[in-house]
Scaffold this motif. Structure first.
Motif, PDB file in Angstrom:
ATOM      1  N   SER A  74       0.814  -1.497   0.090  1.00  0.00           N
ATOM      2  CA  SER A  74       0.258  -0.402   0.215  1.00  0.00           C
ATOM      3  C   SER A  74       0.570   1.333   0.023  1.00  0.00           C
ATOM      4  N   GLU A  75       2.008   1.277   0.673  1.00  0.00           N
ATOM      5  CA  GLU A  75       3.173   2.556   0.664  1.00  0.00           C
ATOM      6  C   GLU A  75       3.681   2.905  -0.671  1.00  0.00           C
ATOM      7  N   GLN A 107       0.886   4.536  -3.099  1.00  0.00           N
ATOM      8  CA  GLN A 107       0.831   6.097  -2.322  1.00  0.00           C
ATOM      9  C   GLN A 107       1.956   6.516  -2.360  1.00  0.00           C
ATOM     10  N   ASN A 108       2.825   6.274  -2.565  1.00  0.00           N
ATOM     11  CA  ASN A 108       4.449   6.564  -2.845  1.00  0.00           C
ATOM     12  C   ASN A 108       4.482   6.852  -4.025  1.00  0.00           C
ATOM     13  N   LYS A 159      -3.739   7.173  -5.296  1.00  0.00           N
ATOM     14  CA  LYS A 159      -4.453   8.202  -4.185  1.00  0.00           C
ATOM     15  C   LYS A 159      -5.107   6.054  -2.978  1.00  0.00           C
ATOM     16  N   LYS A 160      -4.834   6.666  -1.481  1.00  0.00           N
ATOM     17  CA  LYS A 160      -5.478   5.755  -0.725  1.00  0.00           C
ATOM     18  C   LYS A 160      -6.431   4.899  -0.449  1.00  0.00           C
TER      19      LYS A 160
END
Length: 183
Positions: A11-12, A15-16, A20-21
């Protein structure tokens, strides 16, 4: 687009990279959903310890060489090597043949090609690996884990930083001492 991922690290990463989360959901590894029903472990009742050695996709030579060289002289050990399913089995055979100058009174080394990892986790007393996600499955089966630490590759295990989850061995003496303490 929606993304269904197996963990927070993934997930990180997304996102990086600009995702979008709210477009990301973390479900956990799908392959772990059914393993709890498969658990029917039978511990060894003999003086012999059955050890499952499961190298990851990119560390077969390190794991097999480290384990065989450390344990080959222990006659009370049965090593079961279950390679990663994507590894060429001939490569594994060459690694084992090069590592195992087998004396008469020594550990047995068996290479298994068939069957699921779960069937072996139900039959062993100990699990040896590095960063392989099968370590999490070993935890589900209540199999003690020894994680081999390489001087060349950082700890990428799913339980990195969790000192109470797995014993760690950075050299042959540590591996033998852990096994001697578990027998």
């Amino acid at each position: 687009n929606k993304y269904l991922l197996d963990g927070e690290v993934s997930s990180e990463v997304l996102q990086n990279s600009g995702i979008k989360k709210e477009n990301i959901s973390v479900s956990g590894p799908v392959r772990f959903q059914n393993i709890w029903k498969l658990k029917s472990r039978k511990r060894s009742t003999r003086d012999t310890m059955n050890i499952l050695v499961a190298p990851g996709l990119h560390d077969s030579e390190f794991v097999i060489n480290f384990t065989i060289k450390a344990l080959i002289n222990k006659s009370n050990i049965n090593m079961i090597i279950k390679p990663h399913p994507k590894i060429n089995i001939n490569k594994i055979i060459k690694i084992i043949d090069a590592s195992a100058n087998v004396p008469d009174n020594c550990a047995s080394v068996d290479l298994v090609k068939e069957g699921s990892i779960y069937s072996y986790l139900n039959k062993v007393d100990l699990f040896i690996t590095t960063y392989s996600s099968t370590g999490v499955e070993a935890i589900a089966f209540d199999v003690p884990i020894i994680m081999l630490l390489s001087k060349k590759i950082p700890d990428m295990s799913l339980y990195f930083g969790k000192n109470d989850v797995a014993l760690k061995a950075g050299n042959k003496i540590e591996l033998v001492n852990h096994i001697d303490n578990l027998i």
